[in-house]
Motif scaffolding. Structure first.
Motif, PDB file in Angstrom:
ATOM      1  N   ALA A 244       1.655 -18.612  -1.953  1.00  0.00           N
ATOM      2  CA  ALA A 244       0.725 -18.324  -0.676  1.00  0.00           C
ATOM      3  C   ALA A 244      -0.607 -17.999  -1.400  1.00  0.00           C
ATOM      4  O   ALA A 244      -1.784 -18.625  -0.646  1.00  0.00           O
ATOM      5  CB  ALA A 244       1.059 -17.123  -0.173  1.00  0.00           C
ATOM      6  N   GLN A 245      -0.766 -17.326  -2.566  1.00  0.00           N
ATOM      7  CA  GLN A 245      -2.167 -17.379  -3.132  1.00  0.00           C
ATOM      8  C   GLN A 245      -2.491 -18.313  -4.220  1.00  0.00           C
ATOM      9  O   GLN A 245      -3.670 -18.298  -4.594  1.00  0.00           O
ATOM     10  CB  GLN A 245      -2.277 -15.972  -3.743  1.00  0.00           C
ATOM     11  CG  GLN A 245      -1.903 -14.732  -2.467  1.00  0.00           C
ATOM     12  CD  GLN A 245      -2.413 -13.416  -3.154  1.00  0.00           C
ATOM     13  OE1 GLN A 245      -3.405 -13.178  -3.837  1.00  0.00           O
ATOM     14  NE2 GLN A 245      -1.533 -12.464  -2.948  1.00  0.00           N
ATOM     15  N   ARG A 246      -1.662 -18.962  -4.408  1.00  0.00           N
ATOM     16  CA  ARG A 246      -1.949 -20.047  -5.286  1.00  0.00           C
ATOM     17  C   ARG A 246      -2.594 -19.392  -6.762  1.00  0.00           C
ATOM     18  O   ARG A 246      -3.365 -19.820  -7.269  1.00  0.00           O
ATOM     19  CB  ARG A 246      -2.687 -21.045  -4.914  1.00  0.00           C
ATOM     20  CG  ARG A 246      -2.042 -21.821  -3.812  1.00  0.00           C
ATOM     21  CD  ARG A 246      -3.006 -23.001  -2.995  1.00  0.00           C
ATOM     22  NE  ARG A 246      -3.340 -23.846  -3.779  1.00  0.00           N
ATOM     23  CZ  ARG A 246      -4.903 -23.973  -4.479  1.00  0.00           C
ATOM     24  NH1 ARG A 246      -5.668 -23.188  -3.953  1.00  0.00           N
ATOM     25  NH2 ARG A 246      -4.940 -25.226  -5.204  1.00  0.00           N
ATOM     26  N   LYS A 247      -1.864 -18.468  -7.257  1.00  0.00           N
ATOM     27  CA  LYS A 247      -2.248 -17.925  -8.512  1.00  0.00           C
ATOM     28  C   LYS A 247      -0.904 -17.452  -9.380  1.00  0.00           C
ATOM     29  O   LYS A 247       0.103 -17.247  -8.669  1.00  0.00           O
ATOM     30  CB  LYS A 247      -3.115 -16.410  -8.254  1.00  0.00           C
ATOM     31  CG  LYS A 247      -4.283 -17.002  -7.635  1.00  0.00           C
ATOM     32  CD  LYS A 247      -5.256 -16.020  -7.301  1.00  0.00           C
ATOM     33  CE  LYS A 247      -6.777 -16.495  -6.842  1.00  0.00           C
ATOM     34  NZ  LYS A 247      -6.774 -17.063  -5.624  1.00  0.00           N
ATOM     35  N   PRO A 248      -1.121 -16.861 -10.532  1.00  0.00           N
ATOM     36  CA  PRO A 248      -0.097 -16.260 -11.397  1.00  0.00           C
ATOM     37  C   PRO A 248       0.581 -15.186 -10.738  1.00  0.00           C
ATOM     38  O   PRO A 248      -0.279 -14.424 -10.315  1.00  0.00           O
ATOM     39  CB  PRO A 248      -0.601 -16.237 -12.820  1.00  0.00           C
ATOM     40  CG  PRO A 248      -2.037 -17.142 -12.499  1.00  0.00           C
ATOM     41  CD  PRO A 248      -2.393 -16.880 -11.308  1.00  0.00           C
ATOM     42  N   VAL A 249       1.920 -14.753 -11.231  1.00  0.00           N
ATOM     43  CA  VAL A 249       2.464 -13.754 -10.779  1.00  0.00           C
ATOM     44  C   VAL A 249       3.293 -13.335 -12.034  1.00  0.00           C
ATOM     45  O   VAL A 249       3.490 -14.205 -12.946  1.00  0.00           O
ATOM     46  CB  VAL A 249       3.515 -13.761  -9.560  1.00  0.00           C
ATOM     47  CG1 VAL A 249       2.790 -13.975  -8.397  1.00  0.00           C
ATOM     48  CG2 VAL A 249       4.362 -14.599  -9.903  1.00  0.00           C
ATOM     49  N   TYR A 250       3.575 -11.836 -12.118  1.00  0.00           N
ATOM     50  CA  TYR A 250       4.343 -11.426 -13.175  1.00  0.00           C
ATOM     51  C   TYR A 250       5.685 -10.743 -12.915  1.00  0.00           C
ATOM     52  O   TYR A 250       5.489  -9.730 -12.011  1.00  0.00           O
ATOM     53  CB  TYR A 250       3.521 -10.536 -13.990  1.00  0.00           C
ATOM     54  CG  TYR A 250       4.151  -9.613 -15.022  1.00  0.00           C
ATOM     55  CD1 TYR A 250       4.185 -10.171 -16.356  1.00  0.00           C
ATOM     56  CD2 TYR A 250       4.412  -8.261 -14.801  1.00  0.00           C
ATOM     57  CE1 TYR A 250       5.067  -9.420 -17.268  1.00  0.00           C
ATOM     58  CE2 TYR A 250       4.854  -7.718 -16.015  1.00  0.00           C
ATOM     59  CZ  TYR A 250       5.155  -7.995 -17.246  1.00  0.00           C
ATOM     60  OH  TYR A 250       5.735  -7.369 -18.225  1.00  0.00           O
ATOM     61  N   ILE A 251       6.841 -11.362 -13.301  1.00  0.00           N
ATOM     62  CA  ILE A 251       7.934 -10.551 -13.033  1.00  0.00           C
ATOM     63  C   ILE A 251       8.732  -9.896 -14.545  1.00  0.00           C
ATOM     64  O   ILE A 251       8.870 -10.853 -15.245  1.00  0.00           O
ATOM     65  CB  ILE A 251       8.873 -11.495 -12.372  1.00  0.00           C
ATOM     66  CG1 ILE A 251       8.431 -12.129 -11.310  1.00  0.00           C
ATOM     67  CG2 ILE A 251      10.313 -10.637 -12.349  1.00  0.00           C
ATOM     68  CD1 ILE A 251       9.245 -13.227 -10.703  1.00  0.00           C
ATOM     69  N   GLU A 252       8.633  -8.704 -14.570  1.00  0.00           N
ATOM     70  CA  GLU A 252       9.552  -8.104 -15.740  1.00  0.00           C
ATOM     71  C   GLU A 252      10.789  -7.627 -15.555  1.00  0.00           C
ATOM     72  O   GLU A 252      11.019  -6.900 -14.361  1.00  0.00           O
ATOM     73  CB  GLU A 252       8.508  -7.049 -16.086  1.00  0.00           C
ATOM     74  CG  GLU A 252       9.192  -6.315 -17.446  1.00  0.00           C
ATOM     75  CD  GLU A 252       8.154  -5.095 -18.046  1.00  0.00           C
ATOM     76  OE1 GLU A 252       8.653  -3.977 -18.026  1.00  0.00           O
ATOM     77  OE2 GLU A 252       6.872  -5.404 -17.917  1.00  0.00           O
ATOM     78  N   ILE A 253      11.867  -8.069 -16.276  1.00  0.00           N
ATOM     79  CA  ILE A 253      13.124  -7.730 -15.648  1.00  0.00           C
ATOM     80  C   ILE A 253      13.749  -6.863 -16.906  1.00  0.00           C
ATOM     81  O   ILE A 253      13.697  -7.621 -18.220  1.00  0.00           O
ATOM     82  CB  ILE A 253      13.904  -9.023 -15.495  1.00  0.00           C
ATOM     83  CG1 ILE A 253      13.527  -9.590 -14.464  1.00  0.00           C
ATOM     84  CG2 ILE A 253      15.494  -8.637 -15.398  1.00  0.00           C
ATOM     85  CD1 ILE A 253      13.822 -10.811 -14.074  1.00  0.00           C
ATOM     86  N   SER A 254      14.530  -5.796 -16.643  1.00  0.00           N
ATOM     87  CA  SER A 254      15.029  -4.978 -17.989  1.00  0.00           C
ATOM     88  C   SER A 254      16.029  -5.837 -18.483  1.00  0.00           C
ATOM     89  O   SER A 254      16.893  -6.470 -17.808  1.00  0.00           O
ATOM     90  CB  SER A 254      15.422  -3.770 -17.345  1.00  0.00           C
ATOM     91  OG  SER A 254      14.569  -2.898 -16.896  1.00  0.00           O
ATOM     92  N   CYS A 255      16.209  -5.816 -19.695  1.00  0.00           N
ATOM     93  CA  CYS A 255      16.921  -6.654 -20.409  1.00  0.00           C
ATOM     94  C   CYS A 255      18.640  -6.311 -20.312  1.00  0.00           C
ATOM     95  O   CYS A 255      19.395  -7.285 -20.604  1.00  0.00           O
ATOM     96  CB  CYS A 255      16.896  -6.418 -21.901  1.00  0.00           C
ATOM     97  SG  CYS A 255      16.966  -4.777 -22.754  1.00  0.00           S
ATOM     98  N   ASN A 256      18.865  -5.223 -19.837  1.00  0.00           N
ATOM     99  CA  ASN A 256      20.394  -4.934 -19.796  1.00  0.00           C
ATOM    100  C   ASN A 256      20.914  -5.374 -18.332  1.00  0.00           C
ATOM    101  O   ASN A 256      21.885  -5.038 -17.951  1.00  0.00           O
ATOM    102  CB  ASN A 256      20.576  -3.345 -19.881  1.00  0.00           C
ATOM    103  CG  ASN A 256      19.699  -2.573 -18.853  1.00  0.00           C
ATOM    104  OD1 ASN A 256      18.677  -2.554 -18.735  1.00  0.00           O
ATOM    105  ND2 ASN A 256      20.540  -1.577 -18.561  1.00  0.00           N
ATOM    106  N   ILE A 257      19.917  -5.760 -17.451  1.00  0.00           N
ATOM    107  CA  ILE A 257      20.514  -5.941 -15.984  1.00  0.00           C
ATOM    108  C   ILE A 257      20.713  -7.423 -15.474  1.00  0.00           C
ATOM    109  O   ILE A 257      20.934  -7.680 -14.425  1.00  0.00           O
ATOM    110  CB  ILE A 257      19.510  -5.184 -15.006  1.00  0.00           C
ATOM    111  CG1 ILE A 257      18.280  -5.721 -15.071  1.00  0.00           C
ATOM    112  CG2 ILE A 257      19.876  -3.643 -15.110  1.00  0.00           C
ATOM    113  CD1 ILE A 257      17.473  -4.904 -14.058  1.00  0.00           C
TER     114      ILE A 257
END
Length: 577
Positions: free
Chosen positions: A168-181
């Protein structure tokens, strides 16, 4: 675990890793760029289960992020997968560049075990304190949305929210995911049968009507108005609406330098690049002598204005932005969508070709370089770009590195369908090598990417040519070897502009180890067809190299062009001064 069927008829588990991969595939993405690390390995395992996606392993995270940037330019969105902190912070420079050009980029990072948060434990790949937010806080500065996922129960919701903001904003997003899940099954990660929807902003009717009336009143009484497009014209696909308005009004129109390639240059009213003192011939005179000018999606910065030296008056300017319009410094209308306003103006504007007629009276076509077609002559940049011009078609895309390639490529006449990309706002040297990998992947089988890069910039990110060889890319790289940072030489010279001379062709050939195989080895011969290198000092050698490159459409071609240190465009001399 619960199962689902994928396009390849293979059952996949319902977990956040496969859910995120499926959502990415729904955007039309077929490649993602990754550097593995222990925090993201399980997540990468889940991505690899989805056969619609290809993992392109890069040499380092900075280059991988540049590649995702290039892929976003080719396909609308790019995806980067990195490990925690040492990977993410290496990539963040390139993500900042993507933000500057409003590119949808999905940055996915593995994160600490969910059980480690709040434990006061010190983890590896951190700065040695029990606080795991350093990477998150950094990415908040360059992303429009950040999500940290530490539980499977709300993972799908957080993923969808981040992806919505990205598109929608045409910009980067950051998704951090815990390594155990990443691989834990959960019902909420069952595949969604429908693609994500991004509702388009609707103009406020009263504001649209008022803005249209006010602008039409100015334009229909103007003597010789002009039209200028900036890079913001790409907002929500406003290019078609711009051309509709340009055709209806008949004004002479130009592009700002950062909008090069965003609109068809074959349009009969197009007069070139408006860039102040380094504009296309007679474009500056045409624009700045107008009694009114309409700027659509402009980005005024020190680069696009040549140090804020443009001779423009606010009282004569109508500025149409993505969601607002400013009219001659007297007032503004907000809640007006660029596309809606351009279409409304096209229906009511009176045709006025006075500025275009004036341009045609002044215009004198430029001739060919006087030294062209002399095979034994030493190469110059003018001769190089004369031959590059002849290579362009709807089946090609140009990538121009920061430096003199900016100025030389601005003078190229782009055929309809020929894509053109460069990074003007952020201007990170070395960007073009990684971006070329991403564009070549995104355009594979559709367009052949041609890159212009200087020797100094190439040394920043050169190892990613190895990835191009590995994945069978067919792009063409022209390396302009002028023994240093020429753009810096012309701005402010000093010993810091000198670089170590490389044997560039030998360096690139080292990435293709089939050179060690016997000539009659069928596998070795096939691998040799992956790569062609040529060092050119004369025009004849360049012509032969281009001929070979065109005869080998499936081969990665690296052509080194030797020019003098001070061989640069006149535009760079003026701009540097």
């Amino acid at each position: 675990p619960s199962l689902r069927k994928m396009a390849d008829n293979k059952a996949l588990p319902h977990n956040m890793g496969t859910y995120l991969a499926a959502r990415i595939a729904q955007f039309g993405v077929t490649d993602y760029f990754a550097v593995p690390g222990d925090y993201n390995l399980v997540l990468l395992d889940q991505f690899l289960l989805d056969k619609r996606l290809r993992m392109i392993n890069c040499c380092n995270e900075l280059n991988a992020a540049y590649a995702a940037d290039g892929y976003a330019r080719a396909r609308g969105v790019g995806v980067l997968v990195v490990t925690f902190t040492v990977g993410g912070l290496s990539a963040i420079n390139a993500v900042a560049g993507a933000r500057s050009d409003n590119l949808p980029l999905i940055v996915i990072s593995g994160g600490p075990n969910s059980n480690d948060f709040g434990s006061e434990r010190v983890l590896h790949h951190t700065i040695g304190i029990p606080n795991f937010n350093q990477q998150l806080e950094c990415f908040k500065q360059v992303c429009c949305h950040c999500a940290v996922i530490k539980a499977v129960e709300n993972a799908a919701y957080k993923i969808d929210m981040a992806l919505h903001h990205c598109m929608a904003q045409r910009k980067p997003v950051y998704i951090e995911i815990s390594c155990n899940i990443s691989a834990i099954p959960h019902y909420s990660c069952a595949p969604s049968p429908s693609k994500m929807q991004h509702p388009r902003f609707k103009s406020i009717p009263e504001s649209l009507a008022t803005a249209t009336d006010q602008i039409i009143e100015v334009l229909n009484s103007a003597v010789k108005p002009v039209l200028v497009a900036g890079s913001g014209v790409t907002a929500d696909g406003a290019q078609d609406a711009f051309i509709e308005f340009a055709t209806a009004c008949g004004f002479a129109w130009a592009t700002m330098p950062d909008a090069k390639g965003k609109l068809p240059e074959s349009h009969p009213s197009y007069v070139g690049t408006y860039w102040g003192a380094v504009s296309s011939p007679y474009a500056c005179e045409t624009i700045e002598s107008a009694d009114f000018y309409v700027f659509v999606g402009p980005r005024f910065n020190d680069y696009t204005t040549v140090g804020y030296s443009l001779l423009l008056s606010e009282k004569k300017m109508i500025e149409i932005r993505e969601l607002s319009a400013i009219i001659c410094g007297k007032g503004a209308q907000h809640g007006v969508h660029m596309t809606d306003l351009l279409q409304a103006l096209a229906k009511r504007v009176k045709k006025n070709s006075a500025s275009l007629d004036n341009f045609k009276r002044m215009f004198i076509p430029q001739g060919d370089p006087p030294t062209v077609n002399h095979p034994d002559s030493k190469l110059t940049c003018n001769v190089l770009f004369y031959h590059i011009q002849k290579m362009l078609s709807a089946d090609t895309a140009i990538v121009a590195e920061t430096g003199d390639s900016w100025f030389n490529c601005q003078k190229l006449k782009l055929p309809d369908g020929c894509q053109y990309e460069f990074q003007m706002q952020y201007g990170s040297i070395g960007w073009s090598v990684g971006a070329t990998l991403g564009m070549a992947a995104g355009l594979q089988g559709k367009k052949r990417v041609i890159t212009l890069v200087g020797d100094g910039s190439f040394q920043m990110t050169a190892q990613e040519v190895s990835t191009m060889v590995r994945f069978g890319m067919n792009n063409i790289i022209f390396l302009v070897n002028n023994d240093g940072y020429t753009i810096e030489v012309e701005i402010h010279d000093g010993p810091y502009n000198n670089i170590q001379m490389w044997d560039y062709c030998a360096f690139v050939e080292s990435f293709n180890n089939s050179r060690k195989r016997k000539a009659d080895d069928a596998d070795g011969a096939a691998k040799n067809d992956r790569l062609y290198t040529k060092r050119c000092e004369t025009e004849g050698e360049l012509m032969e190299a281009i001929k070979v490159a065109q005869e080998r459409p499936n081969t990665l071609c690296f052509i080194e062009v030797i020019t003098l240190r001070d061989d640069c465009s006149k535009e760079l001399l003026e701009w540097g001064a």
